[in-house]
Design a protein around this motif. Structure first.
Motif, PDB file in Angstrom:
ATOM      1  N   VAL A  34      13.679  20.661 -12.382  1.00  0.00           N
ATOM      2  CA  VAL A  34      12.589  19.680 -12.410  1.00  0.00           C
ATOM      3  C   VAL A  34      11.619  19.903 -11.261  1.00  0.00           C
ATOM      4  O   VAL A  34      10.608  19.201 -11.160  1.00  0.00           O
ATOM      5  CB  VAL A  34      13.150  18.245 -12.334  1.00  0.00           C
ATOM      6  N   LEU A  35      11.879  20.873 -10.407  1.00  0.00           N
ATOM      7  CA  LEU A  35      11.055  21.116  -9.220  1.00  0.00           C
ATOM      8  C   LEU A  35       9.683  21.650  -9.623  1.00  0.00           C
ATOM      9  O   LEU A  35       9.577  22.614 -10.384  1.00  0.00           O
ATOM     10  CB  LEU A  35      11.763  22.115  -8.317  1.00  0.00           C
ATOM     11  N   ALA A  36       8.623  21.021  -9.101  1.00  0.00           N
ATOM     12  CA  ALA A  36       7.266  21.519  -9.334  1.00  0.00           C
ATOM     13  C   ALA A  36       6.999  22.728  -8.444  1.00  0.00           C
ATOM     14  O   ALA A  36       7.696  22.960  -7.451  1.00  0.00           O
ATOM     15  CB  ALA A  36       6.244  20.421  -9.060  1.00  0.00           C
ATOM     16  N   ALA A  37       5.977  23.477  -8.785  1.00  0.00           N
ATOM     17  CA  ALA A  37       5.672  24.711  -8.055  1.00  0.00           C
ATOM     18  C   ALA A  37       5.273  24.455  -6.613  1.00  0.00           C
ATOM     19  O   ALA A  37       5.371  25.361  -5.767  1.00  0.00           O
ATOM     20  CB  ALA A  37       4.556  25.470  -8.773  1.00  0.00           C
ATOM     21  N   ASP A  38       4.831  23.239  -6.291  1.00  0.00           N
ATOM     22  CA  ASP A  38       4.415  22.914  -4.928  1.00  0.00           C
ATOM     23  C   ASP A  38       5.377  21.942  -4.251  1.00  0.00           C
ATOM     24  O   ASP A  38       4.996  21.194  -3.351  1.00  0.00           O
ATOM     25  CB  ASP A  38       2.991  22.346  -4.917  1.00  0.00           C
ATOM     26  N   GLU A  39       6.641  21.952  -4.675  1.00  0.00           N
ATOM     27  CA  GLU A  39       7.664  21.098  -4.075  1.00  0.00           C
ATOM     28  C   GLU A  39       8.763  21.945  -3.444  1.00  0.00           C
ATOM     29  O   GLU A  39       9.022  23.072  -3.873  1.00  0.00           O
ATOM     30  CB  GLU A  39       8.276  20.160  -5.117  1.00  0.00           C
ATOM     31  N   ILE A  40       9.422  21.351  -2.434  1.00  0.00           N
ATOM     32  CA  ILE A  40      10.476  22.036  -1.689  1.00  0.00           C
ATOM     33  C   ILE A  40      11.688  21.115  -1.591  1.00  0.00           C
ATOM     34  O   ILE A  40      11.555  19.945  -1.211  1.00  0.00           O
ATOM     35  CB  ILE A  40       9.999  22.392  -0.264  1.00  0.00           C
ATOM     36  N   GLY A  99       6.903  17.125  -1.425  1.00  0.00           N
ATOM     37  CA  GLY A  99       5.764  17.687  -2.139  1.00  0.00           C
ATOM     38  C   GLY A  99       4.463  17.084  -1.660  1.00  0.00           C
ATOM     39  O   GLY A  99       4.418  16.375  -0.652  1.00  0.00           O
ATOM     40  N   PRO A 100       3.378  17.312  -2.383  1.00  0.00           N
ATOM     41  CA  PRO A 100       2.061  16.811  -1.973  1.00  0.00           C
ATOM     42  C   PRO A 100       2.002  15.293  -1.856  1.00  0.00           C
ATOM     43  O   PRO A 100       1.228  14.750  -1.065  1.00  0.00           O
ATOM     44  CB  PRO A 100       1.130  17.307  -3.083  1.00  0.00           C
ATOM     45  N   SER A 101       2.822  14.588  -2.636  1.00  0.00           N
ATOM     46  CA  SER A 101       2.814  13.116  -2.615  1.00  0.00           C
ATOM     47  C   SER A 101       3.853  12.532  -1.663  1.00  0.00           C
ATOM     48  O   SER A 101       4.086  11.321  -1.669  1.00  0.00           O
ATOM     49  CB  SER A 101       3.039  12.573  -4.031  1.00  0.00           C
ATOM     50  N   GLY A 102       4.490  13.379  -0.883  1.00  0.00           N
ATOM     51  CA  GLY A 102       5.521  12.905   0.026  1.00  0.00           C
ATOM     52  C   GLY A 102       6.906  13.271  -0.468  1.00  0.00           C
ATOM     53  O   GLY A 102       7.091  14.306  -1.113  1.00  0.00           O
ATOM     54  N   ARG A 103       7.884  12.419  -0.185  1.00  0.00           N
ATOM     55  CA  ARG A 103       9.277  12.727  -0.492  1.00  0.00           C
ATOM     56  C   ARG A 103       9.770  11.951  -1.703  1.00  0.00           C
ATOM     57  O   ARG A 103       9.422  10.788  -1.899  1.00  0.00           O
ATOM     58  CB  ARG A 103      10.165  12.390   0.717  1.00  0.00           C
ATOM     59  N   ARG A 104      10.540  12.606  -2.535  1.00  0.00           N
ATOM     60  CA  ARG A 104      11.234  11.946  -3.628  1.00  0.00           C
ATOM     61  C   ARG A 104      12.674  12.421  -3.645  1.00  0.00           C
ATOM     62  O   ARG A 104      13.046  13.380  -2.963  1.00  0.00           O
ATOM     63  CB  ARG A 104      10.559  12.225  -4.975  1.00  0.00           C
ATOM     64  N   ARG A 105      13.507  11.750  -4.421  1.00  0.00           N
ATOM     65  CA  ARG A 105      14.922  12.087  -4.505  1.00  0.00           C
ATOM     66  C   ARG A 105      15.289  12.351  -5.953  1.00  0.00           C
ATOM     67  O   ARG A 105      14.729  11.739  -6.871  1.00  0.00           O
ATOM     68  CB  ARG A 105      15.788  10.968  -3.921  1.00  0.00           C
ATOM     69  N   CYS A 106      16.235  13.250  -6.164  1.00  0.00           N
ATOM     70  CA  CYS A 106      16.685  13.586  -7.514  1.00  0.00           C
ATOM     71  C   CYS A 106      18.174  13.885  -7.472  1.00  0.00           C
ATOM     72  O   CYS A 106      18.622  14.695  -6.651  1.00  0.00           O
ATOM     73  CB  CYS A 106      15.916  14.798  -8.056  1.00  0.00           C
ATOM     74  N   ALA A 107      18.941  13.241  -8.326  1.00  0.00           N
ATOM     75  CA  ALA A 107      20.369  13.544  -8.417  1.00  0.00           C
ATOM     76  C   ALA A 107      20.552  14.994  -8.847  1.00  0.00           C
ATOM     77  O   ALA A 107      19.836  15.486  -9.733  1.00  0.00           O
ATOM     78  CB  ALA A 107      21.047  12.611  -9.411  1.00  0.00           C
ATOM     79  N   VAL A 108      21.506  15.673  -8.239  1.00  0.00           N
ATOM     80  CA  VAL A 108      21.771  17.062  -8.614  1.00  0.00           C
ATOM     81  C   VAL A 108      22.121  17.150 -10.094  1.00  0.00           C
ATOM     82  O   VAL A 108      21.770  18.121 -10.772  1.00  0.00           O
ATOM     83  CB  VAL A 108      22.906  17.650  -7.739  1.00  0.00           C
ATOM     84  N   GLU A 109      22.767  16.123 -10.613  1.00  0.00           N
ATOM     85  CA  GLU A 109      23.158  16.101 -12.027  1.00  0.00           C
ATOM     86  C   GLU A 109      21.951  16.251 -12.955  1.00  0.00           C
ATOM     87  O   GLU A 109      22.072  16.790 -14.056  1.00  0.00           O
ATOM     88  CB  GLU A 109      23.892  14.792 -12.331  1.00  0.00           C
ATOM     89  N   HIS A 110      20.782  15.791 -12.523  1.00  0.00           N
ATOM     90  CA  HIS A 110      19.582  15.818 -13.373  1.00  0.00           C
ATOM     91  C   HIS A 110      18.573  16.882 -12.935  1.00  0.00           C
ATOM     92  O   HIS A 110      17.458  16.925 -13.475  1.00  0.00           O
ATOM     93  CB  HIS A 110      18.908  14.444 -13.357  1.00  0.00           C
ATOM     94  N   PHE A 111      18.947  17.733 -11.995  1.00  0.00           N
ATOM     95  CA  PHE A 111      18.000  18.683 -11.416  1.00  0.00           C
ATOM     96  C   PHE A 111      17.762  19.892 -12.318  1.00  0.00           C
ATOM     97  O   PHE A 111      16.640  20.347 -12.484  1.00  0.00           O
ATOM     98  CB  PHE A 111      18.517  19.129 -10.052  1.00  0.00           C
ATOM     99  N   CYS A 112      18.812  20.430 -12.911  1.00  0.00           N
ATOM    100  CA  CYS A 112      18.696  21.639 -13.734  1.00  0.00           C
ATOM    101  C   CYS A 112      18.325  21.263 -15.158  1.00  0.00           C
ATOM    102  O   CYS A 112      18.921  20.355 -15.749  1.00  0.00           O
ATOM    103  CB  CYS A 112      20.016  22.419 -13.736  1.00  0.00           C
TER     104      CYS A 112
END
Length: 289
Positions: free
Chosen positions: A159-165, A139-152
């Motif tokens: 948890v994905l922001a509109a400007d994140e991939i 995203g705009p601030s660089g890279r972050r990580r998120c467990a799939v378990e906590h993603f939905c």
């Protein structure tokens, strides 16, 4: 189909900039098997479609015995279904990919796309959660990580922001003496949403006790559900027939299904019990002595 702008960024930063500055709402496209159908049916009407296929590294498919498996955002379910690596080390994910849609769709649909769709009945999500998979997000601030378990966070919500991939999925390497199983129950295996899905990852210690365990349920809650009480019934113990029954009952009690055209809530809860027991038995049978 509504008029929209179209872009093909050459880097992740360019893609993020387009998400932030371009006309809203914007949608990313990789496989497009969900997006194109929804656009034609006017379910989604993005003002800007951003194709990520020309971004380097998004097609990564690499395995290391120590670090595990790395899947880029362009890796298709068909690649996962047929890879000797996934068939050997990530059997539940390979099975989930096989059960996903038609073979034509599997040649285009991506694993990351299925994750980001955040459907409660998604096939790949339970297996990825059971395997302890983690998402790389740019995203705009660089890279972050998120467990799939906590993603939905709910049906179709993350948890994905509109400007994140989401750029990659990291899946840890399995320890020795580990069995992995995914069972999908529905009116048919493919080209059909799961009525109930159960993924199991089970590791035995050298004495035959359950050293580590994950049981993940699909289509019985607003998001994929980790059956923690069922896991606790087995963890640290030798998996007897009685304990498998207790774990299956606990999983059934943890499920929060609704009734719909695919099955009543009571039917889904009973199938959780049946499939959890079956998946545990199959996972144990897969572990080499």
């Amino acid at each position: 189909m509504k008029h929209f702008e179209y872009s093909e960024p050459a880097s992740l930063d360019e893609a993020v900039a387009l998400l932030r500055a371009g006309p809203a709402p914007a949608s990313l496209i990789a496989g497009g098997t969900d997006l194109m159908v929804q656009m034609k049916e006017h379910v989604r009407q993005p003002a800007h479609v951003i194709n990520i296929k020309k971004i380097p590294g998004m097609d990564d498919f690499a395995y290391d015995p120590r670090d595990g498996l790395l899947l880029g955002a362009l890796v298709t379910t068909r690649q996962v279904e047929t890879s000797p690596v996934t068939l050997r080390h990530y059997a539940s994910l390979a099975r989930a990919a096989t059960d996903f849609a038609s073979i034509q769709v599997r040649h285009r649909a991506t694993v990351v796309g299925n994750v980001c769709r955040a459907s409660p009945s998604a096939d790949t999500l339970p297996a990825l959660i059971a395997d302890g998979a983690v998402l790389r997000i740019h995203g705009p601030s660089g890279r972050r990580r998120c467990a799939v378990e906590h993603f939905c966070t709910g049906p179709g919500r993350t948890v994905l922001a509109a400007d994140e991939i989401v750029t990659h999925i990291e899946i840890p390497a399995p320890p020795p003496r580990t069995g992995k199983v995914y069972i999908k129950h529905g009116r048919r295996a493919q080209m059909e949403l799961a009525t109930v899905g159960v993924a199991v990852r089970l590791t035995l210690d050298v004495h035959g006790g359950v050293d580590d365990l994950a049981i993940v349920l699909a289509a019985v809650a607003p998001t994929p559900l980790r059956a923690v009480k069922a896991e606790a019934a087995l963890r640290g113990k030798r998996p007897t027939a009685e304990l498998l029954t207790q774990a299956a009952l606990a999983a059934s009690a943890e499920a929060r299904p609704i009734g719909d055209v695919r099955g009543s809530a009571a039917y889904r809860r009973e199938m959780v019990r049946v499939l959890t027991r079956r998946a545990l038995e199959q996972a144990l049978a897969e572990i080499e002595p």
